[in-house]
Enzyme design. Structure first.
Site, PDB file in Angstrom:
ATOM      1  N   GLU A 177       0.972  -1.239   0.003  1.00  0.00           N
ATOM      2  CA  GLU A 177       0.058   0.033   0.066  1.00  0.00           C
ATOM      3  C   GLU A 177       0.881   1.391  -0.017  1.00  0.00           C
ATOM      4  O   GLU A 177       1.709   1.516   0.895  1.00  0.00           O
ATOM      5  CB  GLU A 177      -0.868  -0.074   1.374  1.00  0.00           C
ATOM      6  CG  GLU A 177      -2.279   0.912   1.007  1.00  0.00           C
ATOM      7  CD  GLU A 177      -1.853   2.543   1.454  1.00  0.00           C
ATOM      8  OE1 GLU A 177      -1.715   3.132   0.487  1.00  0.00           O
ATOM      9  OE2 GLU A 177      -1.866   2.582   2.711  1.00  0.00           O
TER      10      GLU A 177
ATOM     11  N   CYS B 267      -4.632   8.894   5.257  1.00  0.00           N
ATOM     12  CA  CYS B 267      -4.125   8.033   4.330  1.00  0.00           C
ATOM     13  C   CYS B 267      -5.357   8.082   3.136  1.00  0.00           C
ATOM     14  O   CYS B 267      -6.334   8.449   3.415  1.00  0.00           O
ATOM     15  CB  CYS B 267      -4.684   6.731   5.064  1.00  0.00           C
ATOM     16  SG  CYS B 267      -4.225   5.085   4.075  1.00  0.00           S
TER      17      CYS B 267
END
Length: 591
Positions: free
Chosen positions: A294, A328
């Protein structure tokens, strides 16, 4: 009616019983976690409260400090390769015992964690705030809610998705049953970023432990102090359910520590930059372990002309400025239709000018500090490049009353217009409180703009027509999309999370993320054993008969032919071949 009446009464009684059982609180023990050394009660000694000037050189210690005040928090060891391998070996031993644990025991572990989190929200958020500089409200939104949602989803559905899943057998295997089993992989390794120190530890840990694995997590050198405290919570909950020691480990260090972890575990999960992600892939290739990456994001935030502007602006500002850019999947590119561009920008500027950044635990500030040393210099460089190429700053927030030594840890929220894709600000991940806003004229144009990026993590599309918003979002090459909202998909923990291109690959969260911690095993067995067993037909038994290939041709057509009459004809040929006595080629040659 006389027949159905008793059934309705029974169904109603069952429903009432279930409801009454829900009112009975579960028996979840409390755990004690020593937090005496992480609370800032104003009684810190002179030795551990001095203003810390971080060293540029890596040593055998990970030095920790508060980004908002530069106060020294202490240090943790930078583990060497042999020390990391020893921690992994201990976790591997613990995993062999934990793999035999029941789902009932694993759910109790989750309930104990959930109870502690709910009862100690302020403590968890304060520790996160001190270590990363974010505000308490940002810590609650990004650390507490997301983690509680993940635990709740695992409690409700985790076991269901880890049980064997039966699949269809196909035409040739009608006498078989087929299923997929999900077994623990062993030791999961995770290297996580600093932006959400609590959730970034709990997110991979919860999936790994619930699926029967152990896990060793290397926390960022920028958030080691909080990570080591959060480990205490996990260890206390594991001890409360009788789990083996060393099932979950948190390790600290620099690049050497991470490299040793990659070479020792059975799977790697990495949250961080594309550059480091590529290095991890190269290291993982030596042992051929699976990797979930990620990486960065440069999410497009698209606003069509038919929206409620004040409503969307509030979401946009939150998406861009949350935790001083520590969010995020942050919104970093704003595309606004030309017909509402001026009103949208004016509304954004009005809000941003009222935002003040400052030490989050000292005053009531809207934004905290930037966690990483010297990151503000990178942000200013991106802004300067945009200004040199024709962009314009139309609004900035302010920085509160802070100490002179901590000025570099703050960056005021900034709104920039007249931007285009030649500017680094629209291409490189900023990870900061900057809102570059660009015009677009048509849906086709904004789709091209949104896809003109090396990143592909997420997007948000706003329109008064939900059909239009969905049509735009469906054309954007990314892993996560929100329709008339921003980042809401992450609060749906049944959904996978991850991206494409330089944003990485693989998924965590959801069914896919949970099963990614498993060895996926395909199993086929006889459906009616021992009455029906697999028997190789005579024409294709060794030694092969002369008509073996003709038999096989007929069998294929009988099973897969498109025309039912051709399949019936082929089936007759199959039965005819089986009924005919036929000598083998080897016997004929012998004659």
């Amino acid at each position: 009616m006389a027949f159905w009446w008793p059934l309705l009464v029974i169904a109603f009684a069952v429903a009432i019983c279930k409801f009454l059982l829900m009112l009975i609180p579960p028996n979840v023990p409390s755990i004690d976690v020593d937090a005496s050394d992480v609370l800032d009660d104003g009684s810190q000694t002179k030795e551990n409260s001095f203003i810390y000037i971080p060293s540029r050189r890596q040593t055998d210690k990970v030095q920790c400090y508060e980004p908002a005040t530069m106060k020294y928090l202490g240090y943790y060891p930078a583990l060497k390769a042999d020390e990391v391998k020893e921690r992994v070996a201990q976790a591997r031993k613990a995993q062999k015992a934990w793999a035999k644990s029941s789902f009932k025991q694993r759910r109790q572990f989750l309930r104990i964690l959930l109870k502690y989190i709910i009862e100690h929200q302020a403590l968890i958020c304060e520790v996160s705030s001190r270590d990363t500089g974010k505000t308490m409200i940002d810590a609650s939104l990004g650390e507490i809610m997301t983690t509680c949602e993940k635990i709740t989803w695992l409690l409700a559905e985790g076991e269901k998705w880890l049980k064997p899943e039966y699949r269809s057998c196909g035409r040739s295997m009608l006498h078989k049953s087929a299923k997929v089993e999900f077994h623990p992989l062993g030791v999961i390794g995770a290297i996580v970023s600093w932006n959400y120190p609590f959730h970034n530890i709990f997110n991979p840990m919860l999936a790994a432990v619930f699926s029967g694995n152990s896990i060793v997590i290397k926390v960022s050198e920028h958030a080691s102090w909080s990570g080591c405290f959060y480990l205490r919570i996990i260890q206390a909950a594991l001890a409360a359910v009788g789990a083996p020691e060393n099932l979950v480990e948190v390790i600290t260090g620099f690049a050497e520590t991470g490299e040793a972890l990659v070479s020792s575990v059975d799977k790697m999960i990495f949250v961080g930059s594309p550059g480091v992600g590529k290095m991890i892939m190269r290291s993982a290739a030596d042992t051929l372990i699976p990797v979930t990456l990620e990486l960065g994001g440069k999410d497009a935030f698209i606003v069509c002309e038919d929206v409620d502007v004040p409503h969307v602006v509030q979401i946009a500002v939150r998406g861009a400025l949350q935790s001083s850019g520590q969010n995020c999947a942050g919104a970093e590119r704003f595309y606004v239709h030309k017909d509402i561009y001026a009103s949208f920008v004016a509304e954004v500027v009005k809000i941003v000018k009222a935002i003040t950044a400052g030490p989050p635990l000292v005053g009531k500030y809207d934004m905290g500090a930037i966690c990483m040393q010297e990151h503000s210099e990178k942000l200013q460089s991106l802004v300067n490049d945009a200004l040199d190429k024709g962009a314009e700053i139309v609004g900035r927030g302010s920085v509160g009353n802070i100490g002179e030594g901590a000025v570099d840890q703050y960056f005021p929220p900034t709104v920039i217009v007249n931007v285009n894709h030649t500017m680094k600000l629209m291409q490189e991940e900023a990870f900061g409180p900057i809102m570059p806003i660009m015009k677009f004229s048509s849906d086709d144009e904004v789709v091209k703009l949104a896809n003109d990026s090396k990143y592909g993590l997420g997007c948000a599309v706003f329109s008064g027509s939900q059909r239009r918003a969905k049509a735009i979002a469906s054309q954007i090459h990314c892993g996560v999309a929100a329709i008339n909202d921003f980042a809401s998909s992450y609060m749906c923990q049944s959904l996978p999370f991850g991206g494409v291109k330089d944003s990485g690959f693989g998924r965590f969260a959801g069914i896919e993320g949970l099963r990614a911690c498993c060895l996926v095993k395909s199993v086929v067995e006889d459906r009616w054993w021992p009455l029906v067993k697999t028997k190789i037909p005579k024409p294709i038994q060794y030694p092969l008969s002369e008509n073996s290939f003709e038999f096989q041709e007929s069998l294929v057509e009988a099973l897969y032919g498109l025309n039912v009459w051709d399949r019936l004809r082929a089936l007759v040929d199959v039965l005819k071949t089986l009924s005919e006595p036929n000598s083998s080629k080897s016997n004929k040659r012998a004659d």
